[in-house]
Design a protein around this motif. Structure first.
Motif, PDB file in Angstrom:
ATOM      1  N   LEU A 134       0.802  -1.222   0.000  1.00  0.00           N
ATOM      2  CA  LEU A 134       0.000   0.000   0.000  1.00  0.00           C
ATOM      3  C   LEU A 134       0.835   1.273   0.000  1.00  0.00           C
ATOM      4  CD1 LEU A 134      -2.823  -0.950   2.554  1.00  0.00           C
ATOM      5  CD2 LEU A 134      -2.999  -0.813   0.062  1.00  0.00           C
ATOM      6  N   ALA A 135       2.088   1.195   0.443  1.00  0.00           N
ATOM      7  CA  ALA A 135       2.906   2.409   0.600  1.00  0.00           C
ATOM      8  C   ALA A 135       2.917   3.281  -0.654  1.00  0.00           C
ATOM      9  CB  ALA A 135       4.325   2.034   1.014  1.00  0.00           C
ATOM     10  N   PRO A 136       3.315   2.778  -1.828  1.00  0.00           N
ATOM     11  CA  PRO A 136       3.357   3.663  -2.999  1.00  0.00           C
ATOM     12  C   PRO A 136       1.973   4.110  -3.455  1.00  0.00           C
ATOM     13  CG  PRO A 136       3.795   1.395  -3.646  1.00  0.00           C
ATOM     14  CD  PRO A 136       3.791   1.419  -2.143  1.00  0.00           C
ATOM     15  N   LEU A 181      -1.814  10.965  -2.116  1.00  0.00           N
ATOM     16  CA  LEU A 181      -1.516  12.255  -1.496  1.00  0.00           C
ATOM     17  C   LEU A 181      -0.858  13.222  -2.469  1.00  0.00           C
ATOM     18  CD1 LEU A 181      -2.210  10.716   1.130  1.00  0.00           C
ATOM     19  CD2 LEU A 181      -0.383  12.001   2.236  1.00  0.00           C
ATOM     20  N   VAL A 182       0.067  12.726  -3.287  1.00  0.00           N
ATOM     21  CA  VAL A 182       0.747  13.632  -4.217  1.00  0.00           C
ATOM     22  C   VAL A 182      -0.226  14.163  -5.245  1.00  0.00           C
ATOM     23  CG1 VAL A 182       2.562  13.814  -5.952  1.00  0.00           C
ATOM     24  CG2 VAL A 182       2.993  12.536  -3.864  1.00  0.00           C
ATOM     25  N   GLU A 185       5.695  11.921   0.977  1.00  0.00           N
ATOM     26  CA  GLU A 185       6.406  10.671   1.272  1.00  0.00           C
ATOM     27  C   GLU A 185       6.755  10.596   2.750  1.00  0.00           C
ATOM     28  OE1 GLU A 185       9.371   7.658   1.730  1.00  0.00           O
ATOM     29  OE2 GLU A 185       9.786   9.804   2.001  1.00  0.00           O
ATOM     30  N   ASP A 186       7.177  11.714   3.327  1.00  0.00           N
ATOM     31  CA  ASP A 186       7.472  11.736   4.768  1.00  0.00           C
ATOM     32  C   ASP A 186       6.215  11.415   5.576  1.00  0.00           C
ATOM     33  OD1 ASP A 186      10.164  12.310   4.607  1.00  0.00           O
ATOM     34  OD2 ASP A 186       9.880  14.484   4.700  1.00  0.00           O
ATOM     35  N   ALA A 190      17.938  13.194  -1.945  1.00  0.00           N
ATOM     36  CA  ALA A 190      17.360  12.654  -3.180  1.00  0.00           C
ATOM     37  C   ALA A 190      16.040  13.336  -3.504  1.00  0.00           C
ATOM     38  CB  ALA A 190      17.155  11.142  -3.041  1.00  0.00           C
ATOM     39  N   LYS A 191      15.210  13.535  -2.497  1.00  0.00           N
ATOM     40  CA  LYS A 191      13.919  14.182  -2.747  1.00  0.00           C
ATOM     41  C   LYS A 191      14.088  15.646  -3.125  1.00  0.00           C
ATOM     42  CE  LYS A 191      12.012  12.642   1.115  1.00  0.00           C
ATOM     43  NZ  LYS A 191      10.976  12.307   2.137  1.00  0.00           N
TER      44      LYS A 191
END
Length: 408
Positions: free
Chosen positions: A14-16, A22-23, A33-34, A156-157
């Motif tokens: 489910l994470a991605p 949200l994005v 992501e945070d 990276a972000k």
């Protein structure tokens, strides 16, 4: 324990998807992501005790959204948002490439493998945002302090933001090149798990399993990409040997000495089926050829029964499709098996001035093996010791040292 594994697997899946939700609603991939990471942590603590909610995806999205709102209520966050208002805004649907069965998971995966990032950053961000691993878990896998890994992910972000990346799939014209990077990242994750680059462990089963899971997911989202199928086949055919690759004491057991009855027959059958179908579909890519080589090894009943002539022919194809020093190194072993160790050593000599091989122990390790086969005991011993000095993997260092000691 079973409930914990069920929760862990569900959260990784489910994470991605929740990051995508949200994005698309709020923009700003880094902040979303945070927030999702905090929601995942809360779920990991609560669900095993309270039970998995009826709608786990909605639960995660709600908790992450609250975290996001709490962050944005602060004055400092509001100023940062104003300064970066043009960055990471969700793009219109018309800008996306059409991929059958695509979802936000695929978009997150491509974003984490953005070409502006270094390979270590791609690996870390992919494992956290798509794999659902915590920063601590990733840090442990790559033997770096958690604070170092956290900084790497944060940078990276920020790099993605500065590059002006949008939360969409790459345009069709860029999709093939970006897919190549995605496959490379997944392969690097698998390799780090199968042959851990440093530390006391020979392999990390959690990383190989995660690489296989993500590649299965990518194949489901992009079923017509034969190189995705080839990579999945390669992983399965390689990981099928893992149980036989270590002795009872954790020591390294080379391929020729492994107990093949311990190989995973189910994984081998699936891998062979996958690569056979991919090879029949059209032009071959490097992962398909490597999977075919792995299949020849796995289908041999014994080490002496290995069809090295077929393997050499496949390496000849691989050298044309994807030339490089690692291919030459592996091809030298096949050349030695077919034409004798001297022929293999002659091919190895072409790599001596290749700067890309200076930092790895592989060249000296293979040279030691071929010198031993050729009867050059003293030179073989020296090559093994040079290789042992270069590797950070304790099992490999011990194996190479023992080989050297055996030669006197």
């Amino acid at each position: 324990m079973k409930d914990d594994r069920q929760v862990e697997g569900l959260l990784r899946e489910l994470a991605p998807q929740v990051i995508g939700l949200l994005v698309r609603k709020h923009g700003q991939f880094d902040a979303c992501e945070d927030a999702v990471q905090e929601a995942l942590l809360s779920a990991a603590q609560q669900w095993p005790v309270q039970g998995i909610p009826d709608s786990p995806k909605s639960w995660l999205a709600t908790v992450a959204s609250r975290r996001l709102v709490d962050e944005w209520r602060s004055e400092s966050a509001r100023r940062r948002r104003e300064e970066n208002s043009a960055l990471m805004e969700p793009a219109g649907a018309g800008a996306t490439a059409t991929v059958s069965g695509s979802d936000d998971t695929l978009t997150v995966l491509f974003l984490c493998c953005h070409p502006s990032l270094s390979a270590p950053s791609q690996l870390a961000l992919t494992l956290r945002a798509v794999g659902g691993l915590t920063t601590g878990e990733i840090a442990n896998a790559f033997l770096v302090p958690e604070s170092t890994l956290a900084q790497r992910i944060s940078r990276a972000k920020q790099t993605i933001k500065k590059a002006g990346a949008e939360f969409v799939l790459p345009p069709a014209a860029e999709l093939a090149e970006r897919l190549r990077v995605v496959l490379q990242v997944l392969y690097l994750i698998f390799n780090e798990g199968y042959t851990t680059s440093g530390g006391p462990d020979l392999h990390r089963a959690d990383l190989t399993a995660e690489a296989i899971r993500l590649t299965r997911l990518l194949r489901r989202l992009m079923p017509d990409e034969d190189e995705v199928t080839g990579l999945l086949a390669l992983m399965l055919l390689t990981d099928a040997r893992r149980a036989a690759r270590a002795g009872d004491d954790g020591s390294l057991v080379p391929l020729a000495e492994q107990d093949r009855s311990r190989w995973n027959a189910e994984m081998i059958a699936e891998g062979v089926s996958l690569v056979s179908g991919a090879l029949e579909a059209g032009p071959v890519g490097p992962y398909q050829v490597q999977a075919a080589i792995a299949a020849v090894h796995d289908e041999a009943p014994t080490a002496t029964g290995t069809d090295w002539s077929q393997i050499l022919a496949l390496y000849d194809v691989l050298e044309k499709v994807s030339p490089g020093p690692v291919v030459t190194l592996n091809r030298a072993v096949a050349v030695a098996e077919v034409n004798g160790p001297e022929a293999g050593l002659e091919l190895l000599a072409t790599l001596d001035d290749d700067s890309r091989m200076n930092q790895t122990h592989r060249l000296d390790s293979v040279r030691g093996h071929l010198l031993e086969l050729a009867g050059g005991t003293g030179a073989a011993r020296e090559a093994y010791l040079r290789a042992a000095a270069k590797t950070a993997s304790e099992p490999e260092k011990q194996y190479l040292t023992r080989r050297a000691e055996r030669l006197g």
